[in-house]
Design an enzyme around this catalytic site. Sequence first.
Site, PDB file in Angstrom:
ATOM      1  N   GLU A  48      16.996  35.603  29.786  1.00  0.00           N
ATOM      2  CA  GLU A  48      18.033  36.512  31.279  1.00  0.00           C
ATOM      3  C   GLU A  48      16.699  36.175  32.649  1.00  0.00           C
ATOM      4  O   GLU A  48      17.716  35.811  33.317  1.00  0.00           O
ATOM      5  CB  GLU A  48      17.130  37.770  30.747  1.00  0.00           C
ATOM      6  N   CYS A 203      36.246  33.286  35.053  1.00  0.00           N
ATOM      7  CA  CYS A 203      36.673  33.926  36.249  1.00  0.00           C
ATOM      8  C   CYS A 203      35.805  33.574  37.002  1.00  0.00           C
ATOM      9  O   CYS A 203      34.898  34.100  37.739  1.00  0.00           O
ATOM     10  CB  CYS A 203      36.392  35.257  36.450  1.00  0.00           C
ATOM     11  N   CYS A 210      43.160  32.061  35.148  1.00  0.00           N
ATOM     12  CA  CYS A 210      43.753  33.360  35.053  1.00  0.00           C
ATOM     13  C   CYS A 210      45.104  33.407  33.128  1.00  0.00           C
ATOM     14  O   CYS A 210      44.986  34.280  33.135  1.00  0.00           O
ATOM     15  CB  CYS A 210      44.598  34.060  35.974  1.00  0.00           C
ATOM     16  N   CYS A 213      43.412  34.231  30.528  1.00  0.00           N
ATOM     17  CA  CYS A 213      42.209  35.465  30.777  1.00  0.00           C
ATOM     18  C   CYS A 213      42.789  37.290  29.901  1.00  0.00           C
ATOM     19  O   CYS A 213      44.336  37.086  29.946  1.00  0.00           O
ATOM     20  CB  CYS A 213      41.953  35.888  31.712  1.00  0.00           C
ATOM     21  N   CYS A 219      44.648  42.510  36.240  1.00  0.00           N
ATOM     22  CA  CYS A 219      44.172  42.282  37.519  1.00  0.00           C
ATOM     23  C   CYS A 219      44.829  42.258  38.818  1.00  0.00           C
ATOM     24  O   CYS A 219      46.090  41.475  39.017  1.00  0.00           O
ATOM     25  CB  CYS A 219      43.452  40.385  37.062  1.00  0.00           C
TER      26      CYS A 219
HETATM   27  S1  SF4 Z   1      43.621  37.915  35.621  1.00  0.00           S
HETATM   28 FE1  SF4 Z   1      41.819  37.833  37.129  1.00  0.00          FE
HETATM   29  S2  SF4 Z   1      39.893  38.607  36.183  1.00  0.00           S
HETATM   30 FE2  SF4 Z   1      41.112  37.451  34.679  1.00  0.00          FE
HETATM   31  S3  SF4 Z   1      40.588  35.190  35.393  1.00  0.00           S
HETATM   32 FE3  SF4 Z   1      41.721  35.767  36.496  1.00  0.00          FE
HETATM   33  S4  SF4 Z   1      41.188  36.884  38.638  1.00  0.00           S
HETATM   34 FE4  SF4 Z   1      38.935  36.224  37.062  1.00  0.00          FE
END
Ligand code: SF4
Length: 386
Positions: A48, A203, A210, A213, A219
């Site tokens: 970390e 992200c 996206c 995601c 989002c």
């Molecule tokens: S949907 Fe939103 S959280 Fe997901 S990768 Fe795209 S910008 Fe990032």
Amino acid sequence: MNDSSNDSPAGSLAGTFAERLIAWQAEHGRHDLPWQNTRDAYRIWLSEIMLQQTQVATVIPYYTRFLERFPDVAALASAPQDDVMALWSGLGYYSRARNLHRCAQVVVAEHGGRFPSDPETLATLPGIGRSTAAAIAAFAYDAHAAILDGNVKRVLARVFGIEGFPGTPKIEREMWALAESLLPRSDLPAYTQGMMDLGATLCGRGKPRCGECPFDSDCVAHATGRERVLPTSKPRKAQPERYVDVLVIRSGGRVLFERRPDSGIWGGLWSLPELTPPTGEREADDASLRERLTAHAAALGATQGAVQSLVPLHGLTHVFTHFRLHLRPWLVTLSGPSTTTQSTGSQRAWLDAAGVAAAGLPSPIRKIADALSIVSPGDGQLCLPA
Ligand code: SF4
């Protein structure tokens, strides 16, 4: 920030956030990094600290070398600071290495060699902030604690549409409250790893992926086409420029190095003697500057004879987070004996090739050393004349 009551879209997202993140992490997250699959708080802590401001690929070889040399917290605590700094050399942000060493000593002296399990106590140790404490406690002890590093701030700002620079206290407070409200009741290690993985893989700062995601349907940044705008950037200020002349004083196949004070840039590392311009501006290369450099070199190398020559070399620029440092190296040759062996105390030393190779040097000083073949036993292999 959007309304996050449970009836609002953000509220329903908040209610399923952890579950979706954990499911995504199980299938698509990272599972084989060298510091994963362990509950050893020492290893988790070490990773970390190294990962603060440094990419995974850069950290891996350092992490492996550290563990080989310091397999546990007691080994690290009892090591000389020079050994720790030398192993850290090249990773940057050297206060991390000094704090790492101090932290190991505190864990041994005050906690019986075991890292505390409670995040509040962890956060009192040198170099461990609130987010790092939470990560260690979650991974090692399943603690119910939220992390909030740069990656997590980016994810939260985008998913929940949080406006405002996350470095300001107001936005940061808002984000801590949100991060804590999103925590699941169980599976803290998987959830914490998921937060890290989402920010580091899908992200990212550049073009987020996206389509892959788990939150693409909710989002706020994605829905409003503001992936590039959120999180809000830091208000721009011109980056200060600093200048310094550094002396490569050679005598008998050795070069004079100075240990830097613990505070300030490159604290505790070995560096070349330097002369800072009194005005803070870059000084013209004129007779007055050369006189002062010669006098400084003569004073430092007095035991090795007079200054025979002072030759300017190509400069280089090193970019720090808050300023740009312009280094102008000068090669100084002394009329001293053909061999120089003495050390001049704990803060100065004439290092030979092996000594330079083993010393903890800041990366731009290492570049100068390499370019000038300081690490090569022979003289006369100089390059980079200005
Ligand atoms: S949907 Fe939103 S959280 Fe997901 S990768 Fe795209 S910008 Fe990032």
